[in-house]
Design a protein around this motif. Sequence first.
Motif, short mmCIF file in Angstrom:
data_model
loop_
_atom_site.label_atom_id
_atom_site.label_comp_id
_atom_site.label_asym_id
_atom_site.label_seq_id
_atom_site.Cartn_x
_atom_site.Cartn_y
_atom_site.Cartn_z
N VAL A 51 0.83 -1.20 0.00
CA VAL A 51 0.00 0.00 0.00
C VAL A 51 0.87 1.26 0.00
N ASP A 52 1.91 1.27 0.84
CA ASP A 52 2.80 2.44 0.89
C ASP A 52 3.51 2.67 -0.44
N ASP A 53 3.90 1.58 -1.10
CA ASP A 53 4.58 1.68 -2.40
C ASP A 53 3.64 2.29 -3.45
N LEU A 54 2.39 1.83 -3.46
CA LEU A 54 1.43 2.37 -4.42
C LEU A 54 1.05 3.81 -4.08
N ARG A 55 1.00 4.11 -2.79
CA ARG A 55 0.71 5.49 -2.37
C ARG A 55 1.80 6.44 -2.87
N ALA A 56 3.04 5.98 -2.80
CA ALA A 56 4.17 6.80 -3.27
C ALA A 56 4.09 7.04 -4.78
N LYS A 57 3.43 6.14 -5.50
CA LYS A 57 3.29 6.28 -6.95
C LYS A 57 2.08 7.13 -7.34
N GLY A 58 1.23 7.48 -6.35
CA GLY A 58 0.11 8.37 -6.65
C GLY A 58 -1.27 7.82 -6.33
N ALA A 59 -1.34 6.63 -5.72
CA ALA A 59 -2.64 6.09 -5.32
C ALA A 59 -3.08 6.73 -4.00
N VAL A 60 -4.36 7.03 -3.91
CA VAL A 60 -4.93 7.59 -2.68
C VAL A 60 -5.91 6.56 -2.12
N PHE A 61 -5.64 6.10 -0.90
CA PHE A 61 -6.47 5.06 -0.31
C PHE A 61 -7.52 5.67 0.61
N VAL A 62 -8.76 5.27 0.40
CA VAL A 62 -9.88 5.77 1.20
C VAL A 62 -10.71 4.57 1.64
N GLU A 63 -11.57 4.80 2.62
CA GLU A 63 -12.41 3.71 3.10
C GLU A 63 -13.79 3.70 2.44
N GLU A 64 -14.27 4.87 2.06
CA GLU A 64 -15.62 4.94 1.49
C GLU A 64 -15.62 5.76 0.20
N LEU A 65 -16.59 5.49 -0.63
CA LEU A 65 -16.69 6.14 -1.94
C LEU A 65 -16.93 7.63 -1.82
N ASP A 66 -17.60 8.05 -0.75
CA ASP A 66 -17.89 9.49 -0.61
C ASP A 66 -16.63 10.32 -0.33
N GLU A 67 -15.50 9.64 -0.11
CA GLU A 67 -14.22 10.35 0.05
C GLU A 67 -13.54 10.59 -1.29
N CYS A 68 -14.13 10.09 -2.37
CA CYS A 68 -13.54 10.21 -3.71
C CYS A 68 -14.22 11.32 -4.50
N PRO A 69 -13.46 12.10 -5.24
CA PRO A 69 -14.09 13.09 -6.13
C PRO A 69 -14.70 12.39 -7.34
N ASP A 70 -15.68 13.05 -7.97
CA ASP A 70 -16.37 12.46 -9.12
C ASP A 70 -15.47 12.34 -10.34
N ASP A 71 -14.45 13.21 -10.44
CA ASP A 71 -13.71 13.33 -11.69
C ASP A 71 -12.40 12.55 -11.72
N ARG A 72 -12.16 11.67 -10.72
CA ARG A 72 -10.96 10.84 -10.74
C ARG A 72 -11.34 9.36 -10.69
N PRO A 73 -10.55 8.49 -11.32
CA PRO A 73 -10.87 7.06 -11.31
C PRO A 73 -10.79 6.49 -9.89
N VAL A 74 -11.60 5.48 -9.64
CA VAL A 74 -11.57 4.78 -8.36
C VAL A 74 -11.47 3.28 -8.62
N ILE A 75 -10.70 2.60 -7.80
CA ILE A 75 -10.50 1.16 -7.93
C ILE A 75 -11.06 0.48 -6.69
N PHE A 76 -11.77 -0.61 -6.90
CA PHE A 76 -12.31 -1.40 -5.78
C PHE A 76 -11.32 -2.51 -5.46
N SER A 77 -11.10 -2.76 -4.17
CA SER A 77 -10.03 -3.66 -3.74
C SER A 77 -10.28 -5.10 -4.13
#
Length: 316
Positions: A51-77
């Motif tokens: 997770v830390d490695d992917l975060r360093a590359k630009g991934a943002v980890f959140v717990e819920e969808l409402d923490e994500c903006p509408d205009d950026r891609p989201v990945i489900f675990s």
Amino acid sequence: MTNPPLKLYLAAPRGFCAGVDRAIKIVEMALTKWGAPVYVRHEIVHNKYVVDDLRAKGAVFVEELDECPDDRPVIFSAHGVPKSIPSEATRRNMVYVDATCPLVSKVHIEAERHFDAGLQIIMIGHDGHPETIGTMGQLPDGEVLLVETVNDVAKVDIRNPKKLAFVTQTTLSVDDTKDIVAALQARFPAIKGPHKEDICYATTNRQEAVKAVAPKSDALLVVGAPNSSNSRRLVEVASKAGCNYSQLVQRAGDIDWRTLEGIRSIAITAGASAPEILVNEVIDAFRERYDVDVELVETAQERVHFKVPRVLREIA
């Protein structure tokens, strides 16, 4: 002064499974396709290093969808999500990629098939684990009932014993699950099970490898995260297989050397979400303190590979 001798049994298979490998690639390919940031709902796999490695590359980890903006891609675990999550993402016109392990998706499909046939489903799993939440969330409330232990089977309240099926979390202890299934079949003789074992090949293979090394080892270390179900099951399997000391460590820095004083042999394995670099780090830590003789104990070979979703294969 020379280091004391130590026999180190290296279990195989260990570490990354095909589902974990696919999930990590999905995040990396999404970052290549859309650039940072790419949002990931829940840890993509249960491992801090990954997770830390992917975060360093630009991934943002959140717990819920409402923490994500509408205009950026989201990945489900890789653990899977309730149906309500992609439905909400679609409502918000979000770009999303589902990294659910195909073997978890298979369980989702099974549950839906049983539901469509008019059956109520019992899920064998761990309360609160993301995979359990995701599987139970495929169907309306009350259609999937959770049991965690043999004792739970006696207490579960079902509608009709003749219209019942069961599914399981993919990362459970094979032996413990057999006991729960036997209890379900004893109480509900008409219960339907999966066509093929729900516990995934990687979980089964890693547990079998542990059973092979545990009886001949003074201690066994599982490289993995404390929130990794399959890693924690490996610790339990080692104890039941005859190893006097089995412990989960995230990295070499977590090893409790005092508890290992006087050992002559140790076994090392890794959960399905732990990268090999951390296994090598642990082995190197032992080499600093002991004259290590490494023996690979391989009980199976894995050649499973899962494709990433089409939207990412189009990058090339």
